[in-house]
Design a protein around this motif. Structure first.
Motif, mmCIF file in Angstrom:
data_model
loop_
_atom_site.group_PDB
_atom_site.id
_atom_site.type_symbol
_atom_site.label_atom_id
_atom_site.label_comp_id
_atom_site.label_asym_id
_atom_site.label_seq_id
_atom_site.Cartn_x
_atom_site.Cartn_y
_atom_site.Cartn_z
ATOM 1 N N ASN A 30 4.603 0.186 3.790
ATOM 2 C CA ASN A 30 5.643 -0.700 4.302
ATOM 3 C C ASN A 30 5.041 -1.709 5.280
ATOM 4 O OD1 ASN A 30 8.226 -1.769 4.483
ATOM 5 N ND2 ASN A 30 8.732 -0.524 6.253
ATOM 6 N N ASP A 32 6.376 -3.879 8.410
ATOM 7 C CA ASP A 32 7.473 -4.057 9.367
ATOM 8 C C ASP A 32 6.861 -4.728 10.589
ATOM 9 O OD1 ASP A 32 9.609 -3.994 11.096
ATOM 10 O OD2 ASP A 32 9.971 -1.840 10.917
ATOM 11 N N LYS A 42 10.315 -7.178 6.838
ATOM 12 C CA LYS A 42 10.188 -5.808 6.327
ATOM 13 C C LYS A 42 10.038 -5.861 4.809
ATOM 14 C CE LYS A 42 12.922 -3.737 9.996
ATOM 15 N NZ LYS A 42 13.975 -2.785 10.326
ATOM 16 N N SER A 44 10.273 -3.445 2.841
ATOM 17 C CA SER A 44 11.311 -2.595 2.240
ATOM 18 C C SER A 44 12.588 -3.377 1.941
ATOM 19 C CB SER A 44 11.614 -1.397 3.144
ATOM 20 O OG SER A 44 12.095 -1.845 4.402
ATOM 21 N N ARG A 47 12.616 -4.946 -1.604
ATOM 22 C CA ARG A 47 12.640 -4.094 -2.794
ATOM 23 C C ARG A 47 13.647 -4.674 -3.769
ATOM 24 N NH1 ARG A 47 11.056 1.041 -1.721
ATOM 25 N NH2 ARG A 47 9.275 -0.097 -0.970
ATOM 26 N N GLY A 144 8.261 -1.846 -5.704
ATOM 27 C CA GLY A 144 7.418 -1.609 -4.534
ATOM 28 C C GLY A 144 6.054 -1.029 -4.858
#
Length: 170
Positions: A30, A32, A42, A44, A47, A144
């Motif tokens: 990840n 961040d 981020k 994530s 995604r 991802g």
């Protein structure tokens, strides 16, 4: 005191040795990080989108040469959901963080960068991705998962091949 330093170094080496290498077929670590704009970036949250991540620095000649192509790539493939993310190794820009940010902001303004720029202030994300050379471009599919890692200068043709690998896996 010296003993604690040795113990910490050994712990770091042991954890790095056990870390899963960043390679095709592996879920991307990840990201961040603070963004140049003041918000957060981020991975994530991206995604569902294929993502091209470029690890770069302002002083890196090949990084400067490929940035216009990354901007064109974002514009060309935006309609199919492709996202480009720049990760600047701010810890490598200047010993005084505020001067490093100024250099990054100037670079982004000079190139009229249209995609997010994340600031890897302590180099943690670069270490998580095992970045040893700039630029490094990582192609991540919409699930991802890393599909391709390109180290060093990248041509438009190589960018197109990388994008094809992450678009076909949608």
């Amino acid at each position: 005191m010296r003993r604690y330093g040795v113990i910490a170094a050994l712990a770091l080496i042991a954890s790095a040795a056990g870390a899963q290498p960043v390679k095709p077929g592996v879920r991307a670590p990840n990201i961040d990080l603070p963004a140049l704009t003041g918000s957060r970036v981020k991975l994530s949250q991206l995604r569902g989108h294929p993502v091209v991540v470029s690890f770069w620095a302002t002083w890196c000649g090949p990084c400067r040469a490929e940035f216009p192509e990354l901007i064109k790539l974002q514009q060309q493939y935006d309609s199919v959901g492709l996202r480009v993310l720049g990760v600047n190794g701010l810890n490598q820009e200047h010993p005084r963080k505020e001067l490093g940010k100024k250099a990054v902001r100037q670079f982004v303004d000079d190139f009229a960068v249209s995609f997010p720029i994340a600031l890897d202030e302590r180099g943690e994300t670069g270490r998580a991705f095992h970045i040893v050379l700039l630029p490094t471009t990582v192609f991540i599919d919409s699930a991802g998962v890393i599909q391709l890692v390109h180290t060093g200068a990248i041509s438009r043709e190589e960018l197109e091949r990388g994008v094809a690998t992450i678009l076909q896996s949608r």
